[in-house]
Scaffold this motif. Structure first.
Motif: not given
Length: 436
Positions: A290-293, A324-331
């Motif tokens: 929720a925080g990232i998005e 980062s977007q990479a961290v988000y995608i991995n999450l």
């Protein structure tokens, strides 16, 4: 002779009279639709007289959270910085469907700013107090939704639930709150917090009313499901970290409720999910979903320190912009894998049962005066409810019986099994009514 039920217009006017009395100190509604609500109530009464009802929602008084679009007005989402936003051109899809089902939309209810916090405080508005004890918080982010149903100024209220924002105020105010499987109810026209987690759900004084509103909003056949017998029902209880720091009255009533289910023939069994919760915590160590998005939703203004925004919202969102977007995608990939594992875990049961929240509503003065206590309270309020959002499940909170300060019994069902969960909740609700 039995007393005749008031007409939709009569019931609406009774509510509006109550609201007029407190107009100078209104804290639950942010906007009232006096003219359109009266028109909708009159239309419902005409249909009733003609035998042309649109179904069980026709003529019911419904309030909506202040993040749903209503054509011709700016959608504030609890924030004063959106007062100059472009007015919505259309009603939100759920609002359209509610109107088509005959609902009388009475107004918009208070929410925490951008739906990001769970205690129920919004610095831009006077504090809306708990419906049972005005010295205590009402919960959030669908703060007014829980209050209006509990106090009877709406039959049904529509909220959003990203980490518990329907179920938390439902539990704290002693009503029913249903979080459907995410994306089952269309999100178009609802101001987003976290597109992956956001769900739109009803609060009401009964499971049946929640089921009716849910069916209307989901575009399904408008009916209350047939209650599923408790006999042979397999109920998993995930004792462990979700039961820590639980206040004794809530723990006692929860155990009493389980014993009642067991006496009615349900099979109660332990089901540990702590390993999956720990894995999700590890996956979100860089920041919550929720925080990232949410940081992406609000990226345009987060660096502007001149804007009058709740710092409990701005600070955590700003911090998540650096993920980062990479961290988000991995999450998100990790989340999908964990959701599959949770589905396998719950597949051995019909439902999970646990307390919605481990504590009763704290005093408003306590959370206002002590930031550390505020954060501790918010953490406890979100701890149990957010599991259903993180693992993409359906969940419902029912009022626990016999408590002086309300608490909730949460039933959690598999992804997509919403109507079956509601059918089981009907039976549990009936049992709980006999335990008072």
């Amino acid at each position: 002779m039995p007393q005749q039920e008031p007409s939709a217009r009569e019931k609406l006017e009774q509510i509006l009279t109550r609201l007029t009395v407190r107009k100078a100190d209104e804290r639950v509604f942010t906007k009232l639709y006096l003219e359109t609500a009266r028109d909708e109530a009159d239309a419902a009464d005409r249909r009733s007289a003609q035998g042309a009802s649109r179904g069980p929602l026709d003529g019911r008084i419904v309030s909506i959270k202040d993040l749903f679009d209503v054509a011709g007005e700016a959608t504030l989402a609890g924030s004063i910085i959106r007062q100059t936003a472009t007015p919505a051109t259309n009603d939100a899809v759920v609002v359209e469907r509610l109107r088509a089902g005959g609902a009388v939309i009475i107004g918009k209810t208070l929410m925490t700013e951008f739906a990001f916090t769970a205690v129920g405080l919004n610095p831009h508005y006077r504090v809306a107090a708990n419906a049972i004890d005005p010295n205590r918080v009402a919960g959030g982010s669908s703060t007014g939704a829980g209050i209006t149903v509990a106090e009877g100024t709406s039959d049904i209220s529509i909220g959003s639930d990203t980490g518990g924002s329907v179920r938390i105020p439902a539990a704290l105010n002693g009503v029913v709150g249903f979080k459907p499987t995410a994306k089952r109810v269309p999100l178009e026209g609802a101001f987003p917090l976290s597109p992956s987690l956001d769900s739109i759900g009803p609060l009401a004084r009964s499971v049946a009313d929640c089921a009716i509103a849910d069916a209307v909003m989901a575009g399904e056949a408008i009916a209350v499901p047939e209650a599923v017998s408790l006999s042979g029902l397999r109920i998993g209880v995930p004792h462990g970290q979700l039961f820590a720091a639980m206040e004794k009255p809530i723990a006692d009533r929860f155990e009493q409720s389980l014993k009642g289910c067991e006496k009615a023939g349900a099979v109660i069994a332990e089901c540990s999910i702590d390993d999956l919760i720990d894995a999700m915590a590890d996956a979100t160590s860089a920041g919550s979903i929720a925080g990232i998005e949410g940081s992406r939703v609000h990226a345009e203004w987060l660096h502007d320190e001149t804007l009058d925004v709740d710092q409990r919202v701005r600070r955590p969102l700003l911090a998540r912009l650096s993920v980062s977007q990479a961290v988000y995608i991995n999450l998100m990939q990790r989340r999908q894998a964990l959701a599959r594992q949770m589905d396998q875990r719950i597949a051995d049961f019909d439902i999970f049962a646990l307390p919605t929240i481990p504590i009763a509503a704290p005093l408003i003065a306590s959370v206002v005066a002590n930031e550390a206590f505020y954060k501790h309270t918010e953490s406890l309020l979100l701890r149990n409810t957010q599991v259903a959002n993180q693992f993409d499940l359906a969940a419902i909170s029912l009022p626990l019986p016999g408590l002086s300060l309300p608490g909730g019994l949460m039933l959690v069902g598999r992804h997509g099994a919403d109507r079956r969960l509601l059918a089981m909740a009907l039976s549990v609700e009936q049992l709980l009514s006999k335990l008072v």
